[in-house]
Every structure is written in structure tokens, then in C-alpha cells.
Design a protein around this motif. Structure first.
Motif, mmCIF file in Angstrom:
data_model
loop_
_atom_site.group_PDB
_atom_site.id
_atom_site.type_symbol
_atom_site.label_atom_id
_atom_site.label_comp_id
_atom_site.label_asym_id
_atom_site.label_seq_id
_atom_site.Cartn_x
_atom_site.Cartn_y
_atom_site.Cartn_z
ATOM 1 N N ALA A 66 0.823 -1.211 0.000
ATOM 2 C CA ALA A 66 0.000 0.000 0.000
ATOM 3 C C ALA A 66 0.860 1.264 0.000
ATOM 4 O O ALA A 66 0.510 2.257 -0.639
ATOM 5 N N GLU A 67 1.983 1.209 0.690
ATOM 6 C CA GLU A 67 2.857 2.378 0.770
ATOM 7 C C GLU A 67 3.500 2.715 -0.568
ATOM 8 O O GLU A 67 3.984 3.824 -0.781
ATOM 9 N N CYS A 68 3.499 1.755 -1.480
ATOM 10 C CA CYS A 68 4.220 1.918 -2.742
ATOM 11 C C CYS A 68 3.306 2.213 -3.925
ATOM 12 O O CYS A 68 3.806 2.349 -5.046
ATOM 13 N N ARG A 69 2.046 2.327 -3.677
ATOM 14 C CA ARG A 69 1.119 2.588 -4.769
ATOM 15 C C ARG A 69 1.334 3.986 -5.336
ATOM 16 O O ARG A 69 1.560 4.942 -4.606
ATOM 17 N N ILE A 70 1.224 4.068 -6.631
ATOM 18 C CA ILE A 70 1.343 5.362 -7.320
ATOM 19 C C ILE A 70 0.029 5.599 -8.055
ATOM 20 O O ILE A 70 -0.396 4.774 -8.857
ATOM 21 N N TYR A 71 -0.597 6.715 -7.743
ATOM 22 C CA TYR A 71 -1.866 7.039 -8.361
ATOM 23 C C TYR A 71 -1.639 8.088 -9.440
ATOM 24 O O TYR A 71 -1.031 9.113 -9.213
ATOM 25 N N GLU A 72 -2.151 7.791 -10.621
ATOM 26 C CA GLU A 72 -2.030 8.730 -11.734
ATOM 27 C C GLU A 72 -3.395 9.320 -12.037
ATOM 28 O O GLU A 72 -4.403 8.646 -11.987
ATOM 29 N N GLU A 73 -3.400 10.588 -12.372
ATOM 30 C CA GLU A 73 -4.676 11.243 -12.668
ATOM 31 C C GLU A 73 -4.957 11.220 -14.133
ATOM 32 O O GLU A 73 -4.180 11.235 -14.970
#
Length: 73
Positions: A66-73
């Protein structure tokens, strides 16, 4: 890092030998010194890279955490 320094020293010795045998203005001499310059540039580039922090190391090993998730818009 010492491995690349050893390679640079070996290439320097080889470049000196080639230039002594073929002449300082030969194409072989220029190519030998180009190889030395490329290794020196690689060593310089490696020195400029900043070391990874603990989170980056953790995410390398656990990309789905979870700490490594990258969210792109």
C-alpha cells in the motif's frame, strides 16, 4: 566502484601501449583514449546518483504494498 577504477587503469595502460605502437596521431590511439573517457564518464555518472532511501528499497522489493502505490490522474 573500485571495479570501474580498475577497468579505467587497464584501459589507460592499453591506450598508452597502442599509442606507443601505432603513433599518437593514429586512429587506434584516438579510439583507445575514447574508451578511457567513456569509462571515466560512467564512473562520474555513478558517483552523481543518489542512494535510495529505505522506502525506495522497500518498494523495490514489495511493489504491491500500500505504501508503494502510485496514483495517476
Amino acid at each position: 566502484m573500485s571495479n570501474i577504477q580498475e577497468q579505467i587503469e587497464q584501459e589507460r595502460d592499453q591506450a598508452r601501449a597502442v599509442c606507443d605502437a601505432k603513433g599518437d596521431t593514429s586512429g587506434e590511439c584516438a579510439a583507445a583514449w575514447d574508451a578511457v573517457e567513456e569509462l571515466q564518464a560512467e564512473a562520474s555518472h555513478k558517483r552523481q546518483q543518489k542512494p535510495k532511501n529505505s522506502l525506495e528499497l522497500y518498494c523495490d522489493d514489495n511493489p504491491d504494498a500500500a505504501e508503494c502505490r502510485i496514483y495517476e490522474e
